[in-house]
Design an enzyme around this catalytic site. Sequence first.
Site, short mmCIF file in Angstrom:
data_model
loop_
_atom_site.label_atom_id
_atom_site.label_comp_id
_atom_site.label_asym_id
_atom_site.label_seq_id
_atom_site.Cartn_x
_atom_site.Cartn_y
_atom_site.Cartn_z
N HIS A 1 -9.98 0.83 -10.84
CA HIS A 1 -9.61 1.86 -9.85
C HIS A 1 -8.16 2.30 -10.01
O HIS A 1 -7.87 3.48 -10.13
CB HIS A 1 -9.85 1.31 -8.44
CG HIS A 1 -9.12 2.08 -7.38
ND1 HIS A 1 -9.52 3.33 -6.98
CD2 HIS A 1 -8.00 1.81 -6.67
CE1 HIS A 1 -8.68 3.79 -6.06
NE2 HIS A 1 -7.74 2.88 -5.87
N PHE A 2 -7.24 1.32 -10.05
CA PHE A 2 -5.84 1.77 -10.03
C PHE A 2 -5.36 2.28 -11.39
O PHE A 2 -4.29 2.88 -11.47
CB PHE A 2 -4.90 0.76 -9.37
CG PHE A 2 -4.75 -0.58 -10.04
CD1 PHE A 2 -4.16 -0.71 -11.26
CD2 PHE A 2 -5.15 -1.73 -9.37
CE1 PHE A 2 -3.99 -1.95 -11.85
CE2 PHE A 2 -4.99 -2.99 -9.94
CZ PHE A 2 -4.41 -3.09 -11.20
N HIS A 3 -6.16 2.06 -12.44
CA HIS A 3 -5.80 2.75 -13.69
C HIS A 3 -6.20 4.23 -13.63
O HIS A 3 -5.71 5.02 -14.43
CB HIS A 3 -6.42 2.04 -14.90
CG HIS A 3 -5.60 0.86 -15.35
ND1 HIS A 3 -5.73 -0.38 -14.80
CD2 HIS A 3 -4.62 0.75 -16.27
CE1 HIS A 3 -4.87 -1.21 -15.37
NE2 HIS A 3 -4.18 -0.55 -16.26
N ARG B 1 -11.03 -10.17 -12.39
CA ARG B 1 -9.77 -9.63 -12.87
C ARG B 1 -8.81 -10.79 -13.12
O ARG B 1 -9.12 -11.93 -12.79
CB ARG B 1 -9.18 -8.64 -11.85
CG ARG B 1 -8.82 -9.28 -10.54
CD ARG B 1 -8.39 -8.28 -9.47
NE ARG B 1 -7.11 -7.65 -9.76
CZ ARG B 1 -6.33 -7.08 -8.84
NH1 ARG B 1 -6.70 -7.06 -7.57
NH2 ARG B 1 -5.19 -6.52 -9.17
N ARG B 2 -7.64 -10.50 -13.67
CA ARG B 2 -6.56 -11.49 -13.85
C ARG B 2 -7.04 -12.76 -14.53
O ARG B 2 -6.77 -13.87 -14.08
CB ARG B 2 -5.96 -11.87 -12.50
CG ARG B 2 -5.27 -10.75 -11.79
CD ARG B 2 -4.96 -11.16 -10.38
NE ARG B 2 -4.14 -10.19 -9.71
CZ ARG B 2 -4.09 -10.03 -8.41
NH1 ARG B 2 -4.85 -10.78 -7.63
NH2 ARG B 2 -3.31 -9.14 -7.87
N HIS C 1 0.81 -1.21 0.00
CA HIS C 1 0.00 0.00 0.00
C HIS C 1 0.84 1.27 0.00
O HIS C 1 0.61 2.14 -0.83
CB HIS C 1 -1.06 0.04 1.10
CG HIS C 1 -2.05 1.12 0.78
ND1 HIS C 1 -2.99 0.99 -0.21
CD2 HIS C 1 -2.18 2.38 1.22
CE1 HIS C 1 -3.66 2.10 -0.35
NE2 HIS C 1 -3.19 2.98 0.51
N TYR D 1 1.71 5.34 -2.59
CA TYR D 1 2.03 6.74 -2.30
C TYR D 1 3.42 7.10 -2.79
O TYR D 1 3.71 8.27 -3.06
CB TYR D 1 1.84 7.04 -0.80
CG TYR D 1 0.39 6.91 -0.45
CD1 TYR D 1 -0.51 7.87 -0.90
CD2 TYR D 1 -0.09 5.81 0.22
CE1 TYR D 1 -1.86 7.72 -0.67
CE2 TYR D 1 -1.45 5.66 0.45
CZ TYR D 1 -2.33 6.62 0.00
OH TYR D 1 -3.67 6.48 0.21
#
Lengths: 597, 52
Positions: free
Chosen positions: A387-389, A450-451, A236, A240
């Site tokens: 989300h993370f894209h 996913r995956r 995580h 950042y």
Amino acid sequence: MSEQLESGAPTFLDDYPKEAAVVKAALWSSFIALALGAVFGVIQALHRTNILRLIDSTDYYTVLTAHGVLMVVSFTIFFLVGLFTWATVRSFDRGVESIRYTWTWYGLMVAGTLMAVVAILGGFVPQTDISADVLFTFYAPMQAHPLFYGGLTIFVIGTWLAGADWFWSWRAWKAENPDERIPLQAFMVLTTMLMWYIATIGIAIAVVVFLLPWSLGIFDQINPLLTRTLFWFWGHPVVYFWLMPAYLLWYTVLPTISGGRLFSDPLARGVFVLFLLLSTPVGIHHQYVDPGIAEGFKVIAMTNTMFLLLPSLLTAFTVVASVEHGARQRGGTGLFGWLRALPWRDPAFTGMMLAGLMFAAGGFSGMINAGMNINYLIHNTIWVPGHFHLTVGTAVALTFMAATYWLWPQLTNRRLFSRPIALAQVVIWFVGMGLMSNAMHVMGLFGVPRRTAEPQYEGFEFVTSFGSITELRLQLAIGGTLLFISTVLFVSNIALSAGAPKLSGLGKPLSEPLSGAHDSPEILDNLKLWFGIAFVLVVLAYSLPLASIISRGGVLGPGVDPVPMIIEPLGATLEPLVASLQPLLGRLAAVVGGVGA
Amino acid sequence: MSGENTVREIGHDEFDPYGTLALILIYFAILSVMWVFMYFVEFLGNDLTVLA
């Protein structure tokens, strides 16, 4: 022969040519990783939507691993070290202490990357026993070739040494300026690196103590939950680590580009301190559905995660206020009319603003991910990559590309090859990601996993509220293709800029904040204090869950077979078993035969 | 420092970012509406999943 301009400030290249060479090398490493990652990205997007299948589905995880590792380890972190070197040298206004040392950590990072990439690409060559189809989330029971873990280790050591380089500069600068506040950009670099030193404890233990010896055959088995937890201890805060360079650009470069000044230096410092404190003790929120971690620990992780919204919302306010300041200085008026006064034709500005807008959307899907109950709705669905894209894939990636348009001329003394292409590029990225990420979020709500290379099941239909899965797949594929085109435009634009004539006076000084460092309490610059508190918070958040995992399963168990499993040795294991059972079976047959007679 | 397109210099005391406040309030409103939709319609309104 360089064309001389009479006006304009000297560039970073003029002032620090040796350091500019390192920054350029780091950024080029980043862009090469981006280009390769984009190739693997578009292959995946077209494959899993069944539009164009260039690879066999058995190679899908090799492609997925290459895409993930190249994008979120190589592209992002090489850009970070280049940018942080620029920011440290620029804000301390002094060269690095030893350029040979600086090249050494860069060399280590390159060597580590090459080792990891060779291990991953080995998955395409069945003749070798080298493969690392373990995805970016490389915890057990997934097992990679030792070369992969060795490469990662060397890469991370390179980043540690890079951080030490910037702390070295700080020490030297402080000796000469004992009463000065740390310049804002350097403050951001140092707090980010303190966070990184804490975060990488998890991955260093996971890789060096468990995964590498396991892949070398020193241990037969390891505790999968322990390596998962150690991975997320790092997994995580690493988000950042990707994001902080983008924040540095939003806080210190974007206000200048918009024609204004940073609204508040103290707020910016406070935000970076909060990220140092809160980034790491939250990793368990990635493990909400992991059995073996008590619900109470998950609730603590969720609470810490929700606190993390605070620095992000502070950033939204401070950055937008700084841009508004720019707009009003440019003559903008009205409640929303000021937005029209902004320099939307500048690709650096538009790119960063669109990246920020996408980040706001990503903030929402992140809130869903972070909620312990509502997370079950989307866990392990394609919503999560959606989300993370938005976050790393746009807030970070698009900011990096946009900032490059601003920074590159100052590193090369050459203008950009084409500003209109650059503007089109950032808009194409935004549109492409809008389509792809929207499709991923919606499909995730319908339970699409996913995956998965082939999410088309026999006798099972995903039911949509409106439209169809086919339509969403098309949206995803078009979006992915646009993103690939955008990447090609970006990398070509930068490469072709090498052919532009040399100029002087391309330097772009940064504006001073409206509220400067002296408006904030000096305690904000007490890095030892914040590091100490951050460390204690991590100990509080992780000691009990880790003790519980180890006391239940042991340091090296309960073991499971590594994945991908190798079938041949299994046959070889069964052979003696079958041979030893044969006499027994013979006697049994005789007994049965005797009874029958 | 002022940029080349600066029409007027605005200092710290004369600048109130009310445009930013308006945008942030709109963002909060969107977040709230979407959260309510996600929780009550998508999460509670759907059948049990494999995980739940």
